[in-house]
Scaffold this active site. Structure first.
Site, short mmCIF file in Angstrom:
data_model
loop_
_atom_site.label_atom_id
_atom_site.label_comp_id
_atom_site.label_asym_id
_atom_site.label_seq_id
_atom_site.Cartn_x
_atom_site.Cartn_y
_atom_site.Cartn_z
N ASP A 51 0.86 -1.19 0.00
CA ASP A 51 0.00 0.00 0.00
C ASP A 51 0.89 1.24 0.00
OD1 ASP A 51 -3.25 0.22 1.00
OD2 ASP A 51 -2.09 2.07 0.93
N LYS A 87 -12.89 1.48 -14.16
CA LYS A 87 -13.37 0.16 -13.72
C LYS A 87 -13.88 -0.67 -14.90
CE LYS A 87 -12.46 0.54 -9.29
NZ LYS A 87 -11.44 -0.30 -8.64
N ILE A 98 -19.83 -0.67 -0.27
CA ILE A 98 -19.25 -1.38 0.87
C ILE A 98 -18.85 -0.36 1.94
CG2 ILE A 98 -17.39 -2.97 1.57
CD1 ILE A 98 -19.37 -4.13 -0.56
N THR A 129 -16.63 1.30 3.81
CA THR A 129 -15.20 1.61 4.01
C THR A 129 -15.06 3.13 3.98
OG1 THR A 129 -14.62 1.71 1.66
CG2 THR A 129 -14.53 -0.47 2.68
N TYR A 167 -13.86 7.27 -12.82
CA TYR A 167 -13.88 6.06 -12.00
C TYR A 167 -14.56 4.94 -12.78
CZ TYR A 167 -14.67 3.06 -7.88
OH TYR A 167 -14.69 2.02 -6.99
N ASN A 223 -6.02 -4.49 -5.89
CA ASN A 223 -7.20 -3.90 -5.25
C ASN A 223 -7.04 -2.42 -4.91
OD1 ASN A 223 -9.59 -4.01 -3.26
ND2 ASN A 223 -7.84 -3.53 -1.92
#
Ligand code: NAI
Length: 255
Positions: free
Chosen positions: A38, A166, A195, A197, A162, A91
């Site tokens: 990361d 994707k 999700i 997060t 985005y 990811n």
């Protein structure tokens, strides 16, 4: 009973928090040795501590996924540490608010924001796949999972670049899958819905009601929901699965 990933080695990008962290922890629980990469080095170290405290084996590394040098080093460090690379979860990603494009419609995105989004969310995945495929072909195969999104399948308002990135990830996944299918290499993507997060806080604050109305289950998913799918896709139980995009979205795309 042996874990689903017993004896395997795995590399996870964006593992400092959110979906990447949950997946790293689950992979370790299922028997994999895990490299956690990361840009956020402290967060990646924390994920490794969680794994090591629970009796797993993991290493962390700081990586900027848009840098070919960083990405190549990430893959070779994983192989140096663990001897091989069986599973890769590409990811790492960013949302519009992280490039100052929060709420911006297509014509309102700046060129800088568009370029950065494509660099992280699309080129970053390709750079990683390039390095991983080379290693996996030499060792006789492996499994790659890329994080796409429901935004890789349908349009989403105020998410232009985005969505474009994707959709690109879905295309890269399918293409690599058919190119290497006879060489023991499987490539799939997971398409999360909304999700819980840090990434979704901005969108939920702006249009949370609409989002939940469009999600058949009427609630957000958890990072664990995605981790479970990725774990299965990387395991030998998914031996005949390649070139697929799995929605884990509470029925968002079906609705
Ligand atoms: P998050 O923001 O919690 O985690 C993303 C991680 O990626 C962070 O640790 C961040 O430091 C890292 N990262 C960002 N840019 C990087 C770079 N240039 N180099 C290296 N690392 C970098 O986000 P979350 O929700 O865990 O998202 C993970 C992936 O799932 C992303 O690709 C995202 O687009 C995708 N996704 C998330 C959804 C959600 O609802 N949270 C829905 C659909 C897809």
């Amino acid at each position: 009973m042996a874990g689903m990933l017993e004896g395997k080695t795995a590399l996870i990008s964006g593992g400092a928090r959110g979906i990447g962290r949950a997946t790293a922890v689950l992979f370790a629980k299922e028997g994999a040795r895990v490299a956690v990469a990361d840009l956020n080095a402290d967060g990646a170290k924390e994920t490794v501590e969680l794994i090591n405290k629970a009796g797993g084996q993991a290493i962390s590394m700081k990586v900027e996924v848009t840098s070919a040098a960083d990405v190549n080093a990430m893959v070779s460090r994983t192989v140096d540490a663990f001897g091989r690379l069986d599973c890769a979860f590409n990811n790492a990603g960013i949302a519009g608010y992280q490039v100052n494009a929060s709420g911006a419609k297509t014509a309102d995105w700046s060129e800088e924001a568009f370029d950065r989004m494509i660099a992280v969310n699309l080129k970053g995945v390709w750079l990683a796949m390039r390095a991983q495929i080379e290693v996996m072909l030499k060792q006789g195969g492996g499994a790659i999972v890329n994080t796409a999104s429901i935004a890789g399948l349908v349009g989403l308002p105020t998410s232009s670049a985005y969505v474009a990135a994707k959709h690109g990830v879905v295309g890269l996944t399918k293409t690599a899958a058919i190119e290497y299918a006879t060489q023991g290499l499987r490539v799939n993507s997971v398409c999360p819905g909304y999700i819980e997060t840090d990434m979704t806080k901005d969108a939920m604050a702006r249009r949370g009601e609409d989002i939940l109305r469009s999600t058949a289950m009427r609630h957000m998913g958890t990072p664990q929901d995605i981790a479970e799918m990725v774990c299965w896709l990387c395991s030998d139980r998914a031996a005949f699965v390649t070139g697929a995009n799995y929605n884990v979205d509470g029925g968002y795309v079906a609705a």
